[in-house]
Write a protein that holds these residues in place. Structure first.
Motif, short mmCIF file in Angstrom:
data_model
loop_
_atom_site.label_atom_id
_atom_site.label_comp_id
_atom_site.label_asym_id
_atom_site.label_seq_id
_atom_site.Cartn_x
_atom_site.Cartn_y
_atom_site.Cartn_z
N THR A 55 0.80 -1.23 0.00
CA THR A 55 0.00 0.00 0.00
C THR A 55 0.83 1.27 0.00
O THR A 55 0.28 2.37 -0.01
N GLU A 56 2.14 1.15 0.00
CA GLU A 56 3.00 2.33 0.10
C GLU A 56 2.84 3.26 -1.09
O GLU A 56 2.71 2.83 -2.24
N GLN A 57 2.85 4.57 -0.79
CA GLN A 57 2.77 5.58 -1.83
C GLN A 57 3.96 5.46 -2.77
O GLN A 57 5.09 5.26 -2.34
N GLN A 58 3.68 5.60 -4.08
CA GLN A 58 4.75 5.51 -5.06
C GLN A 58 4.65 6.69 -6.02
O GLN A 58 3.57 7.05 -6.47
N ASP A 59 5.80 7.27 -6.31
CA ASP A 59 5.84 8.36 -7.30
C ASP A 59 5.81 7.75 -8.70
O ASP A 59 6.65 6.91 -9.04
N LYS A 60 4.83 8.19 -9.49
CA LYS A 60 4.68 7.64 -10.84
C LYS A 60 5.17 8.59 -11.92
O LYS A 60 5.10 8.29 -13.10
N GLY A 61 5.63 9.78 -11.49
CA GLY A 61 6.18 10.73 -12.44
C GLY A 61 5.16 11.29 -13.42
O GLY A 61 5.49 11.61 -14.56
N GLN A 62 3.91 11.42 -12.98
CA GLN A 62 2.86 11.88 -13.89
C GLN A 62 2.64 13.39 -13.85
O GLN A 62 1.76 13.91 -14.53
N GLY A 63 3.39 14.09 -13.01
CA GLY A 63 3.26 15.54 -12.98
C GLY A 63 2.43 16.05 -11.83
O GLY A 63 2.35 15.44 -10.76
N LEU A 64 1.79 17.19 -12.05
CA LEU A 64 1.05 17.88 -10.98
C LEU A 64 -0.05 17.02 -10.37
O LEU A 64 -0.14 16.87 -9.16
N PHE A 65 -0.91 16.45 -11.22
CA PHE A 65 -1.98 15.57 -10.75
C PHE A 65 -1.59 14.11 -11.01
O PHE A 65 -1.28 13.75 -12.15
#
Length: 232
Positions: free
Chosen positions: A13-23
């Motif tokens: 369940t850990e938050q992951q950065d997906k590199g999708q930008g602002l939203f």
């Protein structure tokens, strides 16, 4: 039933950065805003944040006297919060599914209850559907958004987009209507013969009729709205 060790649960369940930008859709029901500046969100939508973020309710004259007057008339719930700073902001609305739309000079109407967040580069205005005010619980209003930038809308379950073509109007239940293209102006029609087809609540014989060229977004759920000015 899934069972996890603490470590397994955290990893899953850990938050992951997906590199999708602002939203960024952290999940389909939780929006991550990678804030570096300012953003508008629906009041009460903040779930969590990290970083240096100041979160404040919109000022009474923040958007001018005209919009304040409209909000007083409608008694609606599009109260906005302004988030300013740098960090990660997480917003959601009662577990509803979130869709991100990137406006590139177009305009869109969104049901006031289904607008979750939008960039300050987008201009907006409240539109009250006067002909139907009082016919549905709390009336019905929408927000017109136009310009360039991202906005996030919510729906109960998966939204369905219906294409409106000239000579082929689309009819919808007002309580199930989420959004529609800026070039369309819905007309409200009543037909007692359709009473058993549309809706199961008060005002169930009222439909929204969309004619012309564009699209309308509906959800598989009838949402009942209550005016903030309604007592009891």
């Amino acid at each position: 039933m899934n069972r996890y060790s603490i470590q397994e649960f955290v990893e899953k369940t850990e938050q992951q950065d997906k590199g999708q930008g602002l939203f960024e859709l952290e999940t389909e029901r939780l929006l991550e805003i990678n804030l570096n500046g300012q953003i508008w969100t629906k009041a009460g939508a903040m779930v969590s944040y990290r970083g240096q973020i100041k979160y404040e309710r919109e000022g009474i004259l923040e958007h001018g006297l005209g919009k304040m007057f409209k909000k007083a008339l409608t008694g609606e719930g599009t109260a906005l919060m302004k988030a300013t700073g740098a960090g990660k902001l997480y917003v959601a609305d009662q577990g509803k599914k979130i869709s991100i739309i990137n406006l590139q000079g177009e305009s869109i109407f969104v049901n006031g209850n289904d607008l979750l967040a939008f960039e300050p580069s987008i201009t907006w205005d409240i539109k009250m559907m006067r002909k139907i005010a009082g016919m549905l619980s709390g009336g019905l209003f929408n927000v017109r958004l136009e310009g360039r930038g991202m906005l996030a809308i919510t729906s109960h379950y998966e939204p369905l987009t219906l294409i409106v073509k000239p000579g082929d109007p689309v009819y919808t239940d007002p309580n199930a209507t989420v959004a529609w293209s800026g070039g369309l102006t819905p007309e409200f029609v009543t037909d007692i013969s359709l009473k058993t087809l549309f809706g199961r609540g008060s005002g169930e014989s009222i439909q929204m009729k969309f004619e012309g060229e564009g699209f309308v977004v509906v959800q598989p759920f009838e949402e009942v709205y209550y005016s903030q000015t309604t007592s009891g």
